[in-house]
Design a protein around this motif. Sequence first.
Motif, mmCIF file in Angstrom:
data_model
loop_
_atom_site.group_PDB
_atom_site.id
_atom_site.type_symbol
_atom_site.label_atom_id
_atom_site.label_comp_id
_atom_site.label_asym_id
_atom_site.label_seq_id
_atom_site.Cartn_x
_atom_site.Cartn_y
_atom_site.Cartn_z
ATOM 1 N N SER A 1 15.590 -16.381 2.403
ATOM 2 C CA SER A 1 14.612 -15.830 3.346
ATOM 3 C C SER A 1 14.317 -14.379 2.971
ATOM 4 N N VAL A 2 13.255 -13.817 3.565
ATOM 5 C CA VAL A 2 12.845 -12.449 3.240
ATOM 6 C C VAL A 2 13.486 -11.470 4.214
ATOM 7 N N PRO A 3 14.115 -10.395 3.722
ATOM 8 C CA PRO A 3 14.727 -9.383 4.604
ATOM 9 C C PRO A 3 13.657 -8.466 5.199
ATOM 10 N N ALA A 4 13.378 -8.621 6.479
ATOM 11 C CA ALA A 4 12.251 -7.916 7.107
ATOM 12 C C ALA A 4 12.421 -6.406 7.092
ATOM 13 N N GLY A 5 13.642 -5.917 7.323
ATOM 14 C CA GLY A 5 13.871 -4.481 7.345
ATOM 15 C C GLY A 5 13.635 -3.840 5.993
ATOM 16 N N LEU A 6 14.128 -4.472 4.931
ATOM 17 C CA LEU A 6 13.929 -3.946 3.585
ATOM 18 C C LEU A 6 12.467 -4.038 3.174
ATOM 19 N N ALA A 7 11.791 -5.116 3.569
ATOM 20 C CA ALA A 7 10.367 -5.249 3.253
ATOM 21 C C ALA A 7 9.568 -4.119 3.886
ATOM 22 N N LYS A 8 9.924 -3.743 5.102
ATOM 23 C CA LYS A 8 9.227 -2.638 5.767
ATOM 24 C C LYS A 8 9.472 -1.325 5.026
ATOM 25 N N GLY A 9 10.696 -1.132 4.549
ATOM 26 C CA GLY A 9 11.001 0.078 3.794
ATOM 27 C C GLY A 9 10.225 0.157 2.500
ATOM 28 N N ILE A 10 10.055 -0.981 1.812
ATOM 29 C CA ILE A 10 9.288 -1.000 0.567
ATOM 30 C C ILE A 10 7.826 -0.682 0.847
ATOM 31 N N ALA A 11 7.295 -1.242 1.938
ATOM 32 C CA ALA A 11 5.910 -0.955 2.308
ATOM 33 C C ALA A 11 5.717 0.524 2.616
ATOM 34 N N ALA A 12 6.694 1.118 3.294
ATOM 35 C CA ALA A 12 6.600 2.550 3.613
ATOM 36 C C ALA A 12 6.638 3.388 2.345
ATOM 37 N N LEU A 13 7.448 2.983 1.370
ATOM 38 C CA LEU A 13 7.470 3.690 0.083
ATOM 39 C C LEU A 13 6.082 3.659 -0.563
ATOM 40 N N LEU A 14 5.430 2.520 -0.492
ATOM 41 C CA LEU A 14 4.104 2.388 -1.109
ATOM 42 C C LEU A 14 3.060 3.263 -0.412
ATOM 43 N N ARG A 15 3.356 3.720 0.805
ATOM 44 C CA ARG A 15 2.460 4.608 1.546
ATOM 45 C C ARG A 15 2.753 6.089 1.279
ATOM 46 N N PHE A 16 3.806 6.377 0.526
ATOM 47 C CA PHE A 16 4.185 7.774 0.275
ATOM 48 C C PHE A 16 3.183 8.407 -0.671
ATOM 49 N N ASP A 17 2.424 9.401 -0.173
ATOM 50 C CA ASP A 17 1.325 9.982 -0.958
ATOM 51 C C ASP A 17 1.373 11.509 -1.015
ATOM 52 N N ASP A 18 2.584 12.067 -1.005
ATOM 53 C CA ASP A 18 2.708 13.524 -1.058
ATOM 54 C C ASP A 18 2.056 14.067 -2.325
ATOM 55 N N ALA A 19 1.130 15.000 -2.144
ATOM 56 C CA ALA A 19 0.314 15.496 -3.262
ATOM 57 C C ALA A 19 1.133 16.261 -4.297
ATOM 58 N N SER A 20 2.305 16.790 -3.914
ATOM 59 C CA SER A 20 3.106 17.583 -4.844
ATOM 60 C C SER A 20 3.988 16.724 -5.746
ATOM 61 N N ASP A 21 4.034 15.427 -5.495
ATOM 62 C CA ASP A 21 4.907 14.535 -6.255
ATOM 63 C C ASP A 21 4.088 13.776 -7.293
ATOM 64 N N VAL A 22 4.404 13.995 -8.560
ATOM 65 C CA VAL A 22 3.649 13.373 -9.655
ATOM 66 C C VAL A 22 3.729 11.850 -9.584
#
Length: 386
Positions: free
Chosen positions: A319-340
Motif C-alpha cells: 500500500s502507499v504510505p500517505a504521510g510520506l507521500a504528502k512529504g514528497i509532494a511538499a518537497l516538490l513545492r519547495f521553490d526558494d529562489a536562493s536554492d539552486v
Amino acid sequence: MRAVHFGAGNIGRGFIGSLLAASGYDVVFVDVNEQIVRLLKERGEYRVIVAGERREEQWVRGVSALNSQTEREAVIEAIADADLVTTAVGPHILPAIAPVIAAGLERRFTVHQKPLHVIACENMIGGTETLKTHVFAHLSTAGQQLADEKVGFLNCAVDRIVPNQTNDDPLAVTVEPFFEWTIETRNVIGTVPPIQGAHFVADLEPYIERKLFTVNTGHALAAYLGYLRNYKTVQEAMNDEGIRLNVEQALSESGAVLLKKHGWHEEEHRSYIKTTIGRFTNPSLSDDIVRVARSPIRKLGPNDRLIAPATQYCTLFGSVPAGLAKGIAALLRFDDASDVEAAALQQTIAHHGIEGALRQYAGLESAHPLVAAVREEYGRMEKNKS
C-alpha cells in the motif's frame, strides 16, 4: 594522540572536534575560512553551548588549525603524523579534500607505516567509502597497496542538530544535547580508535537507515510542510498541530519499514521517534526551515530520506504510505529562489510535470503507485503567499 579534522564549521567544532578533544586528541582543524583558522591558532580553545533545558557551556581546548589553501604542506605533514583523520565538510567537498589527504598518506608511507583510521562524518550513506574512492584516485599504485594494508576507512552515521547561527564570538557554537556517532568496525586495522561517546558496531546499515528514515525524514517533512505555511523555523512548524501529526504519521510509516527490515524492538523504536520529535521542538534551538529544506533534488533521490522509505513501504506492505507521500509532494513545492536545486526542480516540473521530476530525480516510473499518490497530494497543496 593527534587527530586531523577537515571542516572547522559548526558541526566540526560543535560535534566531532569536541568529542575528539574530550577523548584526548590534539585536534588540528583544516579549513579554508581564514578568520576561523586564525582564531583557532591564536586561542587554542573555543566554547560549545549545549542548548537543553539548562544551557551548559563546555570549553574545547588543545586545538589548532591550518588553512588547506595556503598551508598545504603543513596539512600533508599533519596527516603523515596523525593517529586519526576525520571530516565534516559536506558531501560535495569530499572530492576537493581527497588530493591533500592522498598526498598526506604518500608522505606518511615514506616515514612510517603505523595504522591510521579515516572517518568521513558526513550526512550521507557510505561517506567514508566515497572519500576512499576519491583518495585512491590520487594515490600511486604502491600507495594504494599500502593504504589497503595500513589505513582503515570506517563508515559512520552522525546525528546532532547544529542550527545556523551568528554569535558575537566567531568560534562559539550552539548545539543540541543529543548526539549519536555510530562507527562501523568492519575495516578497523588493529584496535578501534578511542573516541569518547562513539558507538562502535559490526554492521552500520540498521543504524544508518534508522537515523535516515527517522531524523532526516522527520526533519525534511517538518521543513517542507512548514515552508508551505510560511513558517521560518522547524520549531514553529512543529508547533502547528497539523504538521506535527503529518510528521508523526510519516515516522510511523518509515518505522514500520525499519521494524520489518532490521528487527528493531517496537517499544525501543517508538521511544526513538518520541526523542526525535522532542529534538525538533527544542525551544532553545532555532533551526531555519530553508536551511533544512535546501538541496531538494538530492533529498528526492531514490536512496534518500523520503523516496527510500516510501518505496520500501509500498513493497513490504502493498500500500502507499500517505504521510510520506504528502512529504514528497511538499518537497516538490519547495521553490526558494536562493536554492539552486530548488530552481532546477521547479524548471523540471514546469517542463515535464510531476511525473517527469519523479522519474528523473527519484527513479520512479509513472506506473508506480507512489506517483499517483504524490500527484494527488501535490494538487491539493497551494503555497500560502500571504
